[in-house]
Design a protein around this motif. Structure first.
Motif, mmCIF file in Angstrom:
data_model
loop_
_atom_site.group_PDB
_atom_site.id
_atom_site.type_symbol
_atom_site.label_atom_id
_atom_site.label_comp_id
_atom_site.label_asym_id
_atom_site.label_seq_id
_atom_site.Cartn_x
_atom_site.Cartn_y
_atom_site.Cartn_z
ATOM 1 N N GLU A 163 14.225 -3.577 -2.184
ATOM 2 C CA GLU A 163 13.520 -4.102 -1.014
ATOM 3 C C GLU A 163 12.390 -3.127 -0.699
ATOM 4 O O GLU A 163 12.635 -1.922 -0.575
ATOM 5 N N ARG A 164 11.164 -3.638 -0.603
ATOM 6 C CA ARG A 164 10.030 -2.739 -0.394
ATOM 7 C C ARG A 164 8.980 -3.377 0.516
ATOM 8 O O ARG A 164 8.761 -4.588 0.448
ATOM 9 N N ASP A 165 8.332 -2.536 1.305
ATOM 10 C CA ASP A 165 7.183 -2.989 2.078
ATOM 11 C C ASP A 165 5.940 -2.814 1.211
ATOM 12 O O ASP A 165 5.674 -1.709 0.724
ATOM 13 N N ILE A 166 5.230 -3.902 0.995
ATOM 14 C CA ILE A 166 4.041 -3.840 0.134
ATOM 15 C C ILE A 166 2.937 -4.692 0.760
ATOM 16 O O ILE A 166 3.173 -5.827 1.182
ATOM 17 N N THR A 167 1.755 -4.115 0.831
ATOM 18 C CA THR A 167 0.595 -4.843 1.341
ATOM 19 C C THR A 167 -0.094 -5.541 0.173
ATOM 20 O O THR A 167 -0.389 -4.915 -0.848
ATOM 21 N N LEU A 168 -0.298 -6.844 0.345
ATOM 22 C CA LEU A 168 -0.932 -7.660 -0.698
ATOM 23 C C LEU A 168 -2.365 -7.962 -0.245
ATOM 24 O O LEU A 168 -2.589 -8.302 0.920
ATOM 25 N N THR A 169 -3.308 -7.813 -1.159
ATOM 26 C CA THR A 169 -4.700 -8.110 -0.790
ATOM 27 C C THR A 169 -5.358 -8.945 -1.872
ATOM 28 O O THR A 169 -5.004 -8.866 -3.043
ATOM 29 N N CYS A 170 -6.332 -9.742 -1.430
ATOM 30 C CA CYS A 170 -7.021 -10.653 -2.331
ATOM 31 C C CYS A 170 -8.398 -10.100 -2.661
ATOM 32 O O CYS A 170 -9.105 -9.603 -1.795
ATOM 33 N N VAL A 171 -8.772 -10.230 -3.920
ATOM 34 C CA VAL A 171 -10.068 -9.751 -4.383
ATOM 35 C C VAL A 171 -11.209 -10.528 -3.702
ATOM 36 O O VAL A 171 -12.336 -10.046 -3.611
ATOM 37 N N SER A 172 -10.913 -11.723 -3.213
ATOM 38 C CA SER A 172 -11.941 -12.534 -2.547
ATOM 39 C C SER A 172 -12.148 -12.123 -1.089
ATOM 40 O O SER A 172 -12.907 -12.766 -0.371
ATOM 41 N N ASN A 173 -11.458 -11.090 -0.658
ATOM 42 C CA ASN A 173 -11.609 -10.659 0.728
ATOM 43 C C ASN A 173 -12.951 -9.963 0.919
ATOM 44 O O ASN A 173 -13.251 -8.975 0.251
ATOM 45 N N GLU A 174 -13.750 -10.482 1.841
ATOM 46 C CA GLU A 174 -15.012 -9.826 2.202
ATOM 47 C C GLU A 174 -14.704 -8.561 2.992
ATOM 48 O O GLU A 174 -13.620 -8.437 3.572
#
Ligand SMILES: Nc1nc2c(c(=O)[nH]1)N[C@H]1C(S)=C(S)[C@@H](COP(=O)(O)O)O[C@H]1N2
Ligand SMILES: [Mo]
Length: 525
Positions: A282-293
């Motif tokens: 079980e882990r806390d992970i921040t997911l981000t999208c390459v399309s994010n301005e």
């Protein structure tokens, strides 16, 4: 002419309604609008797609489908008008559109059978017949002048040359419209009731408690500032970016994951229960999208539960390139035909890359990949986070380009150090005195070391940082600003654990992620 155009639209409407109801029985994704929509998404160049996401955000799919319907309506108007003159041409035109829909449906990557052509073909045949009949009513008097006289009406109201079977047309048109609406409604409810097995299978999932639980989120990680992104993003608010016009509904009891390819000494196939029975992390992970301005919304932080991917790969006999393994690219495939390429080295270097089964304490929501998706800390979603995964193939970067790479995006894409001002909002009008400037900063798998804020062209001043959960999660930050009247520009930048300061050089999202500093302009009253 106007009645001809109306006939065209009615025929088009009937064709779509019939196609959708057949698709609901065959496969919802095989419907012409979804198939053509999917094909246009795949054919869209990266720059245009990027623009669409920027312009329409998560509504981009709705806009696309409305756009397709608008184009079809115009074409149907034209076809109908033409059909009054050239009756066969109208019907042939409808059949041609059916062929386009059928071709799109069978060429979709998730299509496995030519039966996917059936909805478009059946719809088009019905539409063509209807157009033929309706236009026949419009022109019948011209062909058999007697018919007008026989009813004793047309002759009174219309000159014989323009004579037509008014009652016949109105009757046919009205019944066609009513029948199409009814068929459309049946199609809707059929599609909605499909996937009941998947819904039931999700409801019965009980996530075991993880053998390796996440540490509790440190108390200091959550700052008490109004308007800041919550440290853990609730599932309902978690951004969604994918190419799926219909969210895949996968029945977990029928789901299988296959692992195979170069250097896989013991290829394997796993069921959902196989994964549930393993030791879970079980882990806390921040997911981000390459399309994010810069300053954009496509980032979220969740508590994931899943199987450590490196262990599974090791069991299959996979070695990373650094230990002599032949494969440097891991290609994951989803049930909807997405392909995503991830460096094998990253997945096996000790980070918490996982096949996630749970998100914030519940089974994955359908939107976020139920039953299983990949999550790899430190990499943008398009090179790591395959949703609705069903297949993992070990291969090389030289021999295979996955979906996004074929469309101009980078082969490798580690997350760039980023920071965002959540509050105040752009063009806000705070009062003079202490204004809390706050937001989040992320540099997954390196960690955030420092966040600084600048007011106008003043010096950079250090913000207060929330406690670090892990280096794979974002950090909240805040800065109490003594606001003075007038217009001001607030700017933020972060420094990651390697000491690298977030660059101010502006870059577009294509090919490997936007860079630049986020600023917000406010007027203090
Ligand atoms: N099957 C599939 N998986 C996918 C995608 C997709 O289009 N199809 N998009 C990827 C991208 S670009 C991102 S940023 C993440 C987003 O995950 P989320 O929608 O759960 O936030 O999913 C990734 N996984
Ligand atoms: Mo993405």
């Amino acid at each position: 002419m106007p009645l001809g155009a109306l006939s065209g639209v009615l025929a088009g409407f009937a064709a779509l309604a019939v196609a959708e109801v057949v698709a609901a029985a065959v496969r919802p994704q095989a419907g012409p609008v979804i198939a053509v929509g999917g094909a246009s998404i795949d054919a869209t160049p990266a720059a245009v797609k990027d623009w669409a996401i920027r312009r329409f955000g998560t509504d981009d799919k709705l806009v696309l489908q409305l756009g397709i319907l608008a184009v079809l309506t115009v074409l149907a108007l034209v076809l109908g008008a033409l059909a009054v003159r050239f009756r066969r041409l109208g019907a042939a035109g409808v059949l041609l559109f059916g062929a386009v829909g059928a071709a799109a449906a069978v060429s979709r990557p998730d299509s496995t059978s030519f039966t996917d052509a059936v909805p478009s073909v059946v719809g088009a045949v019905v539409g063509a017949l209807l157009l033929h009949v309706l236009v026949g009513r419009l022109t019948s008097a011209r062909r058999s002048p007697a018919s007008g006289a026989a009813t004793g009406e047309a002759g009174d109201r219309l000159p014989p040359a323009a004579g037509w079977d008014r009652r016949g047309f109105v009757l046919a048109a009205a019944s066609a419209a009513a029948a199409s609406a009814a068929v459309g409604a049946v199609g809707r409810s059929l599609t909605a009731s499909r996937g009941q097995d998947a819904v039931a299978s999700r409801r019965t999932v009980v996530l075991p408690s993880p053998g390796s639980p996440a540490q509790p989120v440190p108390r200091g990680a959550r700052l008490r500032v109004r308007g800041i992104s919550p440290f853990i993003t609730p599932n309902a608010d978690f951004y969604r970016v994918d190419t799926a016009l219909v969210v895949p509904k996968v029945d977990a009891t029928a789901w299988r994951l296959r692992i195979h390819g170069e250097g896989v000494q013991r290829p394997g196939t796993y069921t959902f229960d196989d994964l549930l029975r393993r030791e879970l992390i079980e882990r806390d992970i921040t997911l981000t999208c390459v399309s994010n301005e810069v300053g954009g919304p496509y980032a979220g932080n969740a508590r994931w539960i899943g199987v450590r991917l490196a262990d599974l790969l090791a069991e299959c006999g996979v070695e990373p390139p650094s230990r002599g393994g032949p494969a440097d690219q891991l290609v994951s495939r989803s049930v909807d035909g997405m392909t995503i390429g991830t460096p094998v080295e990253d997945v096996m270097d000790g980070r918490d890359a996982m096949l996630a089964l749970g998100m914030n304490g519940e089974p994955l929501p359908f939107d976020h990949g139920f039953p299983v998706r990949m999550v790899v800390p430190g990499l943008y979603g398009f090179v790591s986070a395959c949703k609705w995964i069903k297949d993992i193939e070990l291969t090389s970067f030289d021999s295979y380009d996955p979906y996004w790479v074929k469309r101009g995006w980078a082969r490798k894409a580690p997350v760039k150090t980023s920071s965002r001002i959540d509050t105040p909002k752009p063009f806000a009008r705070p009062k003079t005195g202490t204004v809390m400037v706050a937001g989040v900063a992320w540099a997954q798998h390196r960690g955030i070391d420092k966040v600084e804020v600048r007011i106008d062209d003043g010096p950079w001043r250090q913000a207060d940082l929330g406690a670090e959960d892990t280096r794979d999660t974002w950090r909240q930050w805040s800065f109490p600003w003594q606001a003075t009247t007038g217009g001001h520009t607030l700017t933020v930048r972060a420094t990651d654990r390697t000491g690298a300061v977030q660059t101010d050089r502006r870059a577009r999202t294509v090919p490997d992620g936007a860079t630049g500093w986020h600023s917000v302009v406010v007027t203090v009253d």
